[in-house]
Design an enzyme around this catalytic site. Structure first.
Site, PDB file in Angstrom:
ATOM      1  N   CYS A 134       0.829  -1.196   0.000  1.00 12.24           N
ATOM      2  CA  CYS A 134       0.000   0.000   0.000  1.00 12.24           C
ATOM      3  C   CYS A 134       0.866   1.249   0.000  1.00 12.24           C
ATOM      4  O   CYS A 134       2.091   1.185   0.043  1.00 12.24           O
ATOM      5  CB  CYS A 134      -0.930   0.002   1.209  1.00 12.24           C
ATOM      6  SG  CYS A 134      -0.062   0.002   2.777  1.00 12.24           S
ATOM      7  N   CYS A 135       0.228   2.392  -0.036  1.00 12.33           N
ATOM      8  CA  CYS A 135       0.947   3.659  -0.130  1.00 12.33           C
ATOM      9  C   CYS A 135       1.248   4.211   1.267  1.00 12.33           C
ATOM     10  O   CYS A 135       0.649   3.838   2.255  1.00 12.33           O
ATOM     11  CB  CYS A 135       0.120   4.682  -0.909  1.00 12.33           C
ATOM     12  SG  CYS A 135      -0.358   4.107  -2.555  1.00 12.33           S
ATOM     13  N   GLY A 136       2.173   5.150   1.296  1.00 13.03           N
ATOM     14  CA  GLY A 136       2.356   5.947   2.512  1.00 13.03           C
ATOM     15  C   GLY A 136       3.249   5.327   3.549  1.00 13.03           C
ATOM     16  O   GLY A 136       4.420   5.095   3.313  1.00 13.03           O
ATOM     17  N   ARG A 160       3.272   0.365  -5.919  1.00 13.56           N
ATOM     18  CA  ARG A 160       3.716   1.348  -6.921  1.00 13.56           C
ATOM     19  C   ARG A 160       5.231   1.466  -6.959  1.00 13.56           C
ATOM     20  O   ARG A 160       5.825   1.625  -8.026  1.00 13.56           O
ATOM     21  CB  ARG A 160       3.074   2.706  -6.633  1.00 13.56           C
ATOM     22  CG  ARG A 160       3.296   3.234  -5.248  1.00 13.56           C
ATOM     23  CD  ARG A 160       2.411   4.440  -4.964  1.00 13.56           C
ATOM     24  NE  ARG A 160       2.707   4.938  -3.638  1.00 13.56           N
ATOM     25  CZ  ARG A 160       2.818   6.221  -3.319  1.00 13.56           C
ATOM     26  NH1 ARG A 160       2.656   7.127  -4.247  1.00 13.56           N
ATOM     27  NH2 ARG A 160       3.087   6.591  -2.100  1.00 13.56           N
TER      28      ARG A 160
END
Length: 258
Positions: free
Chosen positions: A103-105, A173
């Site tokens: 996931c992001c972040g 990503r």
């Protein structure tokens, strides 16, 4: 294969039906470097050799694929075994063993010493037109068959201003970019005149990845963060976001866009 079939119960109002759908595979991969656990990431189970090489280069462990003596992927157990030609004494304050989520972040840490050592300031004078930016983004999206099947992947591509050269997908990503980087190192591709095309948000981590790869221009269909734009400005990267239909926003170093 990066997708699998799952059974889904669907409702259309009060009408119930059961069908098959596509889901992105989430695959844990632990890198063992010179016999020691280095990092565990969650990724899509394809192009794993590129992912490992790109990740190690991004972390400052290697500068070329020739520094790797052996690389073995055990897909069943989810391990990548890497032996370097010259074993290094690594500073644990600058490189720490950590879990890297898809996931992001907050799954990624920022401002490791290796980021400072490996992120390059881009000084190239390449330029491209608005029309070329729009076409590269359209070409990447048209090639993203996995994303169209599941909606669960990030897409990244490398190209010249005229055409895309390769594209990679991953549930993470940052993994998609590491696969691009790994391919370039394996195949000795010059990055001097290259463009990175990306589907996700332009975060500080993504700008650092692009700087480490060495591309001067980053194209994204999504928004940037303020820290990402500060880094892009400092590192000499032209960051372009919100590329949709006939519109785009140039945030940093606009002199490269004509």
């Amino acid at each position: 294969m990066s997708i699998e079939k799952v059974t889904v119960v669907k409702y259309d109002g009060e009408i119930r039906s059961e069908t098959q759908d596509n889901a992105a595979i989430e695959h844990p991969l632990t890198i063992q470097l010179d016999g020691e656990e280095f990092a565990t990431m969650v990724c899509s189970p394809d192009h794993l050799d590129e992912l490992v090489i790109g990740f190690l280069a991004s972390e400052g462990i290697i500068r070329s694929s020739e520094q790797i003596n052996s690389l073995q992927i055990d897909n069943t157990r989810g391990f990548a075994y890497v032996e370097l030609k010259n074993k290094q004494v690594r500073n644990k304050d600058s490189v720490s063993k950590r879990f890297i989520g898809s996931c992001c972040g907050k799954s990624r840490q920022f401002y490791f010493q290796n980021d400072v050592l490996t992120a390059k300031t881009i000084r190239g004078h390449m330029n491209m037109s608005v029309k070329q930016c729009l076409r590269l983004m359209e070409d990447m999206q048209n090639q993203s068959s996995l994303s169209q099947l599941t909606g669960g992947f990030h897409n990244a591509a490398l190209g010249t201003k005229e055409k895309l050269l390769l594209s990679r997908t991953d549930i993470g990503r940052h993994n998609a970019l590491d696969k691009i980087y790994g391919y370039c190192l394996q195949n000795h591709i010059s990055l001097a005149d290259k463009v990175v095309v990306f589907s996700g948000r332009i975060s500080s981590e993504i700008v650092l990845k692009v700087a480490k790869i060495g591309a001067a221009i980053l194209l994204s269909k999504s928004a940037p963060t303020s820290l990402a734009l500060q880094l892009a400005d400092d590192l000499g990267i032209t960051a372009i976001g919100f590329i949709r239909t006939n519109r785009l926003n140039v945030y940093t170093h606009p002199e490269r866009i004509i």
